[in-house]
Design an enzyme around this catalytic site. Structure first.
Site, PDB file in Angstrom:
ATOM      1  N   SER A   4     -25.262 -25.679  22.064  1.00 48.49           N
ATOM      2  CA  SER A   4     -24.789 -26.637  21.079  1.00 48.49           C
ATOM      3  C   SER A   4     -24.957 -26.051  19.669  1.00 48.49           C
ATOM      4  O   SER A   4     -24.323 -25.063  19.326  1.00 48.49           O
ATOM      5  CB  SER A   4     -25.505 -27.980  21.253  1.00 48.49           C
ATOM      6  OG  SER A   4     -24.835 -29.004  20.574  1.00 48.49           O
ATOM      7  N   ASP A  78     -16.698 -31.489  28.503  1.00 43.72           N
ATOM      8  CA  ASP A  78     -17.604 -31.791  27.383  1.00 43.72           C
ATOM      9  C   ASP A  78     -17.037 -32.943  26.568  1.00 43.72           C
ATOM     10  O   ASP A  78     -15.935 -32.863  26.041  1.00 43.72           O
ATOM     11  CB  ASP A  78     -17.774 -30.545  26.506  1.00 43.72           C
ATOM     12  CG  ASP A  78     -18.914 -30.668  25.516  1.00 43.72           C
ATOM     13  OD1 ASP A  78     -19.277 -31.798  25.132  1.00 43.72           O
ATOM     14  OD2 ASP A  78     -19.443 -29.616  25.121  1.00 43.72           O
ATOM     15  N   HIS A 112     -21.560 -32.018  28.121  1.00 46.71           N
ATOM     16  CA  HIS A 112     -22.252 -31.197  27.129  1.00 46.71           C
ATOM     17  C   HIS A 112     -23.551 -30.597  27.674  1.00 46.71           C
ATOM     18  O   HIS A 112     -23.913 -29.480  27.336  1.00 46.71           O
ATOM     19  CB  HIS A 112     -22.525 -32.025  25.876  1.00 46.71           C
ATOM     20  CG  HIS A 112     -22.951 -31.214  24.703  1.00 46.71           C
ATOM     21  ND1 HIS A 112     -22.139 -30.264  24.128  1.00 46.71           N
ATOM     22  CD2 HIS A 112     -24.109 -31.184  24.011  1.00 46.71           C
ATOM     23  CE1 HIS A 112     -22.772 -29.697  23.120  1.00 46.71           C
ATOM     24  NE2 HIS A 112     -23.972 -30.230  23.031  1.00 46.71           N
TER      25      HIS A 112
END
Length: 143
Positions: A4, A78, A112
């Site tokens: 991330s 995601d 994610h």
């Protein structure tokens, strides 16, 4: 490497400080801040209010400066704001277009954060292989 925001930082380090690392691993990152035009992280200004900031904070726009191998891993589904898989797909294309050794791994049915045991093991396998191929010779002192 990182996930991330850590992926975003990894890409920026390879673009702006290329001698720090022998390769990069970036998982589910946002590499083109122009794709998040209404703010990101602590940046509350829009792209129209702070265009230079968005450009400077986009490693995608510095892909021509990256020379070290980059492994990109992304969840195929995601749903995190700003980190859709198009971020990794476009960054991968830019890296390949500039001749950077790179690989894109999309994890099916993952968002994610990767949850399936198979995805986690696949991710670990890809990272271990990447490091062995692109960094181990630097640790051993071979050039």
């Amino acid at each position: 490497g990182g996930h991330s925001y850590g992926a975003f930082m990894t890409a920026n380090l390879l673009a702006h400080a290329p001698d720090l690392f022998c390769c990069g691993i970036a998982r589910s990152g946002a590499y083109n801040r122009t794709l998040t035009p209404f703010g990101f992280q602590a940046e509350e200004r829009t792209i129209w209010q702070a265009q230079d900031t968005y450009i400077q904070m986009s490693p995608y726009l510095y892909a021509d400066k990256i020379t070290k191998p980059m492994l990109l891993i992304h969840g195929d589904e995601d749903n995190n704001t700003g980190t859709s898989k198009i971020q990794s797909e476009r960054f991968f294309s830019a890296l390949k277009g500039h001749g950077v050794p790179s690989k894109l791994v999309l994890l099916p049915h993952e968002s994610h954060g990767y949850r399936a045991k198979e995805s986690v093991l696949h991710c670990l396998h890809e990272m271990e292989d990447w490091l062995a191929k692109h960094c181990l010779q630097h640790v051993k002192g071979d050039k």
